[in-house]
Design a protein around this motif. Structure first.
Motif, PDB file in Angstrom:
ATOM      1  N   THR A 195       0.705  -1.154  -0.010  1.00  0.00           N
ATOM      2  CA  THR A 195      -0.072  -0.156  -0.272  1.00  0.00           C
ATOM      3  C   THR A 195       0.558   1.547   0.132  1.00  0.00           C
ATOM      4  N   VAL A 196       1.562   0.712   1.115  1.00  0.00           N
ATOM      5  CA  VAL A 196       3.030   2.098   0.361  1.00  0.00           C
ATOM      6  C   VAL A 196       3.044   2.494  -0.778  1.00  0.00           C
ATOM      7  N   LEU A 197       3.667   1.824  -1.715  1.00  0.00           N
ATOM      8  CA  LEU A 197       4.226   1.559  -2.959  1.00  0.00           C
ATOM      9  C   LEU A 197       3.068   2.728  -3.243  1.00  0.00           C
ATOM     10  N   GLU A 198       1.688   2.244  -3.415  1.00  0.00           N
ATOM     11  CA  GLU A 198       0.762   2.467  -4.443  1.00  0.00           C
ATOM     12  C   GLU A 198       0.360   3.736  -4.007  1.00  0.00           C
ATOM     13  N   GLY A 199       0.790   4.515  -3.375  1.00  0.00           N
ATOM     14  CA  GLY A 199       0.952   5.713  -2.568  1.00  0.00           C
ATOM     15  C   GLY A 199       2.041   6.340  -3.116  1.00  0.00           C
ATOM     16  N   LEU A 200       2.826   5.841  -3.072  1.00  0.00           N
ATOM     17  CA  LEU A 200       3.921   7.123  -4.011  1.00  0.00           C
ATOM     18  C   LEU A 200       3.451   7.457  -5.430  1.00  0.00           C
ATOM     19  N   ALA A 201       3.285   5.503  -6.280  1.00  0.00           N
ATOM     20  CA  ALA A 201       3.319   5.647  -7.605  1.00  0.00           C
ATOM     21  C   ALA A 201       1.712   6.306  -7.059  1.00  0.00           C
ATOM     22  N   ALA A 202       0.979   6.669  -7.021  1.00  0.00           N
ATOM     23  CA  ALA A 202      -0.310   7.612  -6.920  1.00  0.00           C
ATOM     24  C   ALA A 202       0.179   9.088  -6.343  1.00  0.00           C
ATOM     25  N   GLY A 203       1.728   9.439  -6.588  1.00  0.00           N
ATOM     26  CA  GLY A 203       1.645  10.714  -6.122  1.00  0.00           C
ATOM     27  C   GLY A 203       1.731  11.885  -4.615  1.00  0.00           C
ATOM     28  N   LEU A 204       1.040  10.110  -3.742  1.00  0.00           N
ATOM     29  CA  LEU A 204       1.140  11.455  -2.724  1.00  0.00           C
ATOM     30  C   LEU A 204       1.873  10.813  -1.572  1.00  0.00           C
ATOM     31  N   PRO A 205       2.321  12.146  -0.392  1.00  0.00           N
ATOM     32  CA  PRO A 205       2.660  11.825   0.503  1.00  0.00           C
ATOM     33  C   PRO A 205       2.451  10.841   1.406  1.00  0.00           C
ATOM     34  N   VAL A 206       3.469  10.047   1.359  1.00  0.00           N
ATOM     35  CA  VAL A 206       3.126   8.625   2.344  1.00  0.00           C
ATOM     36  C   VAL A 206       3.668   8.970   4.023  1.00  0.00           C
ATOM     37  N   ARG A 207       2.960   8.296   4.492  1.00  0.00           N
ATOM     38  CA  ARG A 207       3.429   7.981   5.691  1.00  0.00           C
ATOM     39  C   ARG A 207       3.123   6.864   6.525  1.00  0.00           C
ATOM     40  N   TYR A 208       4.173   6.050   7.225  1.00  0.00           N
ATOM     41  CA  TYR A 208       4.249   4.892   7.171  1.00  0.00           C
ATOM     42  C   TYR A 208       4.962   4.974   8.815  1.00  0.00           C
ATOM     43  N   THR A 209       4.815   3.833   9.090  1.00  0.00           N
ATOM     44  CA  THR A 209       5.179   2.953  10.575  1.00  0.00           C
ATOM     45  C   THR A 209       6.212   1.388   9.997  1.00  0.00           C
ATOM     46  N   ALA A 210       5.422   1.010   9.234  1.00  0.00           N
ATOM     47  CA  ALA A 210       6.584  -0.141   9.140  1.00  0.00           C
ATOM     48  C   ALA A 210       6.179  -0.345   7.892  1.00  0.00           C
ATOM     49  N   CYS A 211       7.877  -0.982   6.678  1.00  0.00           N
ATOM     50  CA  CYS A 211       7.368  -0.820   4.808  1.00  0.00           C
ATOM     51  C   CYS A 211       8.575  -1.764   4.612  1.00  0.00           C
ATOM     52  N   PRO A 212       8.832  -2.564   5.198  1.00  0.00           N
ATOM     53  CA  PRO A 212       9.890  -3.697   4.605  1.00  0.00           C
ATOM     54  C   PRO A 212      10.654  -3.300   2.649  1.00  0.00           C
ATOM     55  N   ALA A 213       8.963  -3.049   2.249  1.00  0.00           N
ATOM     56  CA  ALA A 213      10.269  -3.317   0.810  1.00  0.00           C
ATOM     57  C   ALA A 213      11.113  -1.587   0.528  1.00  0.00           C
ATOM     58  N   LEU A 214      10.649  -0.735   1.267  1.00  0.00           N
ATOM     59  CA  LEU A 214      11.331   0.951   1.405  1.00  0.00           C
ATOM     60  C   LEU A 214      12.236   0.659   2.798  1.00  0.00           C
ATOM     61  N   GLU A 215      12.543  -0.366   3.639  1.00  0.00           N
ATOM     62  CA  GLU A 215      13.465  -0.332   4.103  1.00  0.00           C
ATOM     63  C   GLU A 215      14.618  -1.087   3.896  1.00  0.00           C
ATOM     64  N   SER A 216      14.947  -1.645   2.278  1.00  0.00           N
ATOM     65  CA  SER A 216      15.854  -2.427   1.987  1.00  0.00           C
ATOM     66  C   SER A 216      16.152  -1.879   0.661  1.00  0.00           C
ATOM     67  N   LEU A 217      16.065  -0.585   1.193  1.00  0.00           N
ATOM     68  CA  LEU A 217      16.020   0.684  -0.173  1.00  0.00           C
ATOM     69  C   LEU A 217      17.605   1.617   0.817  1.00  0.00           C
ATOM     70  N   PRO A 218      17.907   2.715  -0.336  1.00  0.00           N
ATOM     71  CA  PRO A 218      18.733   3.630  -0.006  1.00  0.00           C
ATOM     72  C   PRO A 218      17.657   5.064   0.197  1.00  0.00           C
ATOM     73  N   PRO A 219      17.831   5.821   1.213  1.00  0.00           N
ATOM     74  CA  PRO A 219      16.791   6.514   1.941  1.00  0.00           C
ATOM     75  C   PRO A 219      16.204   8.085   0.597  1.00  0.00           C
ATOM     76  N   ASP A 220      16.962   7.478  -0.848  1.00  0.00           N
ATOM     77  CA  ASP A 220      16.806   8.654  -1.279  1.00  0.00           C
ATOM     78  C   ASP A 220      15.451   7.931  -2.735  1.00  0.00           C
ATOM     79  N   ALA A 221      15.450   6.850  -2.609  1.00  0.00           N
ATOM     80  CA  ALA A 221      14.588   6.065  -3.668  1.00  0.00           C
ATOM     81  C   ALA A 221      12.785   6.011  -3.176  1.00  0.00           C
ATOM     82  N   ALA A 222      12.813   7.005  -1.397  1.00  0.00           N
ATOM     83  CA  ALA A 222      11.460   7.534  -1.100  1.00  0.00           C
ATOM     84  C   ALA A 222      10.770   8.877  -0.387  1.00  0.00           C
ATOM     85  N   PRO A 223      11.456   9.796  -1.497  1.00  0.00           N
ATOM     86  CA  PRO A 223      12.211  10.986  -0.812  1.00  0.00           C
ATOM     87  C   PRO A 223      10.761  11.407   0.082  1.00  0.00           C
TER      88      PRO A 223
END
Length: 381
Positions: A286-314
């Protein structure tokens, strides 16, 4: 290769929608059908609309073992050369049915596994024992994130049987013009200039959508440039409890429940922020879907992002689980300009569904159909 995908149900959940996406993007050299044990929902309808055959096995409950011979006959009659299961119940029955049908290549994707929880339910000693017994009947267990792979190892699944293959996202599907979001707001009775906080997922305790109801009530008590509203997309047993909480806090008229929907990109277009307060996720689609839609995203847990560099999802920011932190973060976003959309970040491209489907096809190629058994008469020659 002809593959039968066996899934527990096909209501509109993350695993079910992921299966639909994978089948749409798998290379044509792999022909796929779907067998659903129970509850064919909106995803079954969407699969059929896209030309896929969906077999409803009408399983009556967890212990309806009569589904086993039906599923085994389906595998044999359909000439399926491999079986791919999704979710716990389908993994148990699908692996065993494949053995009964004489099909050896069996892949099982583990979509939702935590150290003590599987698919939102406690992973008791008996559940784990049954899981491991069934796992040994398969060939490969696919983990959708490093966190899932680690939990599988902790449970005792040998590393050589685990294949890491993340979920994917159809990025172009979320690039919608502003008029789409405006139309959805009108459909749902959301004011054109409202500040809409969105949550997407099953309405179950683990998603912690009550945090968003609390934050909505706090925002309503504070003056701001835009009136806050909450849009919850999904169905589940917590709907009544969430509605009751909103009523107690005096914000029932500011909450919209859509129920189960298959037009998530359009619904995201009606939001100003995607909020994912769940403290435990196996991937965080769901976090990735929000990013794909161009939304600012706030989350508490998302392993998909935690394995990427910090600038992968500003556009994404991780928040602690405390309700006060969520209220502060949403208040900051409410003060921003309405309707602004962010460009799709590198994280979305990293998890492009075409790339993920190609990797799955390569896994099928490596497994290959099992050699046909040699007739006994030929062995006697």
């Amino acid at each position: 290769m002809k593959v039968l995908h066996v899934v527990t149900g096909l209501a509109s959940g993350g695993a079910e929608r992921q299966l639909h996406l994978l089948l749409k993007h798998l290379p044509e050299r792999h022909s796929c059908e779907v067998a659903v044990l129970t509850n064919p929902g909106t995803v079954a309808a969407a699969l059929r609309a896209d030309g896929f055959t969906v077999h409803d096995l009408a399983m009556r409950g967890n212990r309806d073992v009569a589904v086993l011979p039906r599923l085994a006959r389906l595998i044999r009659a359909g000439g399926h050369q491999a079986v791919h299961t999704h979710l716990y119940r389908a993994g148990l029955y699908g692996r065993l049915a494949a053995r009964l049908a004489g099909v050896r290549p069996v892949v099982a994707t583990e979509h939702s596994l935590h150290p003590g929880v599987i698919e939102g339910r406690p992973a008791t000693r008996g559940v784990r024992a049954l899981y491991l017994a069934a796992e040994r009947l398969g060939t490969v267990t696919v983990a959708v994130s490093g966190q899932v792979a680690t939990t599988l190892a902790d449970w005792g699944v040998p590393a050589h049987r685990v294949h890491l293959l993340p979920n994917g996202i159809e990025a172009r599907r979320y690039l919608l013009p502003p008029q789409v979001g405006q139309a959805v707001r009108a459909e749902l009775g959301l004011p054109a200039r409202a500040f809409v906080v969105g949550g997407v997922g099953r309405l179950v305790p683990g998603k912690r959508f009550g945090v968003l109801v609390d934050a909505l009530a706090a925002l309503c008590d504070r003056p701001g440039p835009r009136d806050p509203w909450l849009l919850l997309v999904g169905a589940g047993p917590e709907r009544e409890a969430l509605a009751a909480l909103a009523a107690r806090l005096g914000v029932a008229d500011r909450v919209r429940f859509t129920g189960e929907r298959d037009d998530v990109p359009e619904l995201l277009a009606a939001m100003d922020v995607l909020a994912a307060p769940s403290a435990e996720e196996t991937f965080g689609l769901t976090v990735l879907e929000g990013l794909a839609a161009g939304l600012p995203v706030r989350y508490t847990a998302c392993p998909a992002l935690e394995s990427l560099p910090p600038d992968a999802a500003p556009g994404a920011r991780r928040l602690p689980a405390e309700a006060a932190a969520w209220t502060r973060a949403l208040e900051e976003l409410r003060a921003g300009p309405p309707g602004a959309r962010l460009p799709q970040p590198p994280a979305v491209g990293h998890y492009d569904i075409a790339r993920i489907a190609a990797a799955l096809a390569e896994l099928y190629d490596r497994l290959g159909p099992a050699p046909a058994p040699v007739p006994a008469a030929a062995l006697r020659r």
